[in-house]
Design an enzyme around this catalytic site. Structure first.
Site, PDB file in Angstrom:
ATOM      1  N   ARG A   1       0.871  -1.270  -0.108  1.00 38.82           N
ATOM      2  CA  ARG A   1      -0.039  -0.036   0.088  1.00 38.82           C
ATOM      3  C   ARG A   1       0.792   1.313  -0.043  1.00 38.82           C
ATOM      4  O   ARG A   1       0.876   1.840   1.016  1.00 38.82           O
ATOM      5  CB  ARG A   1      -0.991   0.057   1.216  1.00 38.82           C
TER       6      ARG A   1
ATOM      7  N   ASP B   1      -3.233  -1.604  -6.985  1.00 40.34           N
ATOM      8  CA  ASP B   1      -3.972  -1.934  -5.800  1.00 40.34           C
ATOM      9  C   ASP B   1      -5.160  -2.500  -5.833  1.00 40.34           C
ATOM     10  O   ASP B   1      -6.392  -1.956  -5.768  1.00 40.34           O
ATOM     11  CB  ASP B   1      -4.040  -0.697  -4.935  1.00 40.34           C
TER      12      ASP B   1
ATOM     13  N   SER C   1      -7.882  -2.278  -3.055  1.00 40.31           N
ATOM     14  CA  SER C   1      -8.488  -0.982  -2.969  1.00 40.31           C
ATOM     15  C   SER C   1      -9.744  -0.900  -3.987  1.00 40.31           C
ATOM     16  O   SER C   1     -10.752  -0.448  -3.969  1.00 40.31           O
ATOM     17  CB  SER C   1      -7.580   0.031  -3.286  1.00 40.31           C
TER      18      SER C   1
ATOM     19  N   TYR D   1      -2.374   0.138   8.516  1.00 38.87           N
ATOM     20  CA  TYR D   1      -3.561  -0.911   8.910  1.00 38.87           C
ATOM     21  C   TYR D   1      -4.042  -0.850  10.064  1.00 38.87           C
ATOM     22  O   TYR D   1      -3.240  -0.291  11.268  1.00 38.87           O
ATOM     23  CB  TYR D   1      -3.263  -2.219   8.497  1.00 38.87           C
TER      24      TYR D   1
END
Ligand code: NAD
Length: 386
Positions: free
Chosen positions: A126, A134, A137, A232
């Site tokens: 990320r 990604d 996402s 995260y």
């Protein structure tokens, strides 16, 4: 180099790895692209459209899986004819797909044993440089949008405020729990439909993003670190979980719709909406638990089910991106294209393990598993005799 896209075989999976537009770009760059016949059908991309883009339609999975680089959406799995897709891959070839390496480390072992170089789309780091690759996402964004539409259609009320000759309708109240990629798209979608939206996340950094979408951020002061490496969420202590539950209970109670998206990578999803909270909700309220496949944020939720408890509709959707296959495939296809272009030098796949994107994403190469977490999971499975 021959690139192939295989037809997805998982029940309900309607996405395709590459759409015709992306195939056209790869063909222009000098690649030969094979498409298994019907691979794009469930996403409304015909064989004809792929042929026009310059692809060669191949009629069997055996041919598709024999390419130098195979692109897929779902991890290889057992086919109805008893053969495993991983066993159809050519030794020395490369596979790029979602692979769930932490949930299914044995598949990585199978791919390594077959000497397949496997790159896992879940493992794209990320970082800004990798944003266009990604896929977590892009697909979470699709899922967040669709979750709100499902909630809106199950909700017995309007979302927007309406002033009509038949009276004024108050807007629906939507509470989004977990404001990551899916949650932020859910907030934006619910706002576009005119609902009044509140949101909560244990990562305080998302407050501004939530507010910029026109939602109110529910603050809970937790006296511990809630953010892990990579931005995260961390798994929090039981005390913090109880504090969170106490703080969100009132908001859940007053909401017409609750969308839960909270996840901690590699862990079971945290329970945030308890049985007691559901019992306190208004009849007709709706909960869409987007974490249902990871155990759920909502007590007693089952993935793939829709039940009514105390007048509250509980929905645990599965594989939401597959229900919007056109745009989900278009976005995934762009993610794959960018990754392939990143890996190719002079027309050949060239893995540079000094590069963070390649290093993190490549889970098997040269007959070995390269990811330490996958190694550890396999070793612990051996220790407990699984
Ligand atoms: P995710 O799917 O792992 O989790 C969803 C959300 O649940 C997260 O926002 C998380 O904070 C939240 N959550 C976890 N436990 C919770 C709890 N107990 N209560 C309430 N909320 C809880 O997350 P994601 O959407 O994949 O993204 C998470 C992070 O990755 C974010 O920091 C995001 O900004 C970052 N990210 C960065 C990039 C990039 O730079 N390329 C791309 C995407 C995401």
């Amino acid at each position: 180099m021959r690139i192939a896209i295989a037809k997805e075989i998982e029940v309900g999976e309607r996405r395709v790895a590459l759409i015709p537009d992306t195939v056209g770009r790869l063909v222009k760059q000098g690649f030969e692209v094979w498409v298994e016949s019907g691979a794009g059908e469930a996403a409304y991309f015909s064989n004809e459209a792929y042929i026009q883009a310059g692809a060669i339609i191949v009629s069997t999975p055996e041919t598709a899986f024999s390419a130098d680089l195979v692109l897929k959406v779902k991890p290889p799995q057992l086919r109805e004819d008893g053969r495993h897709e991983a066993d159809l891959l050519k030794p020395g070839s490369t596979l790029i797909s979602f692979l769930d390496p932490l949930g299914n480390p044995k598949l990585c072992q199978q791919l390594a044993d077959r000497n397949v170089t496997a790159l896992s789309m879940e493992m794209i780091p990320r970082i800004s440089r990798a944003q266009s690759m990604d896929a977590l996402s892009s697909q979470a964004s699709v899922a967040g949008y669709k979750a709100v539409l499902i909630a809106a259609s199950a909700c017995p009320k309007f979302f927007p405020m309406l002033t009509t000759a038949a009276g004024t309708i108050a807007p629906a109240k939507v509470f989004v729990i977990g404001a990551g990629v899916a949650g932020l798209q859910a907030i934006a979608t619910a706002r576009r439909l005119g609902a009044v939206v509140e949101a909560f996340d244990i990562r305080p950094a998302v407050k501004e993003e939530v507010q910029s979408l026109g939602a109110r951020f529910v603050e809970v002061a937790l006296e511990e670190e809630t953010v892990a490496a990579g931005g995260y969420a961390k798994e929090v202590s039981d005390t913090a979980k109880q504090k969170t539950q106490a703080a969100i209970a009132e908001h859940v109670k007053l909401s017409d719709v609750v969308i839960t998206t909270a996840q901690v990578p590699g862990k079971k999803a945290p329970i945030l909406v308890t049985e007691d909270m559901i019992a306190q909700m208004k009849p007709g309220a709706v909960i869409v638990d987007m974490a249902a496949e990871q155990g759920g944020n909502c007590a007693g939720i089952e993935a793939g089910s829709q039940i009514v408890r105390n007048g509250v509709t509980l929905i645990g959707p599965v594989n939401l991106p597959a229900t919007m296959p056109v745009h989900a495939s278009q976005m995934y296809s762009k993610n794959l294209l960018t990754l392939v272009q990143h890996l190719v030098k002079d027309g050949q796949l060239t893995l540079d393990f000094e590069d963070e994107i390649t290093r993190e994403t490549c889970v098997t190469h040269g007959g070995e598993i390269r990811n330490q977490r996958v190694h550890a999971l396999l070793e612990s499975a051996v220790t407990v005799g699984l």
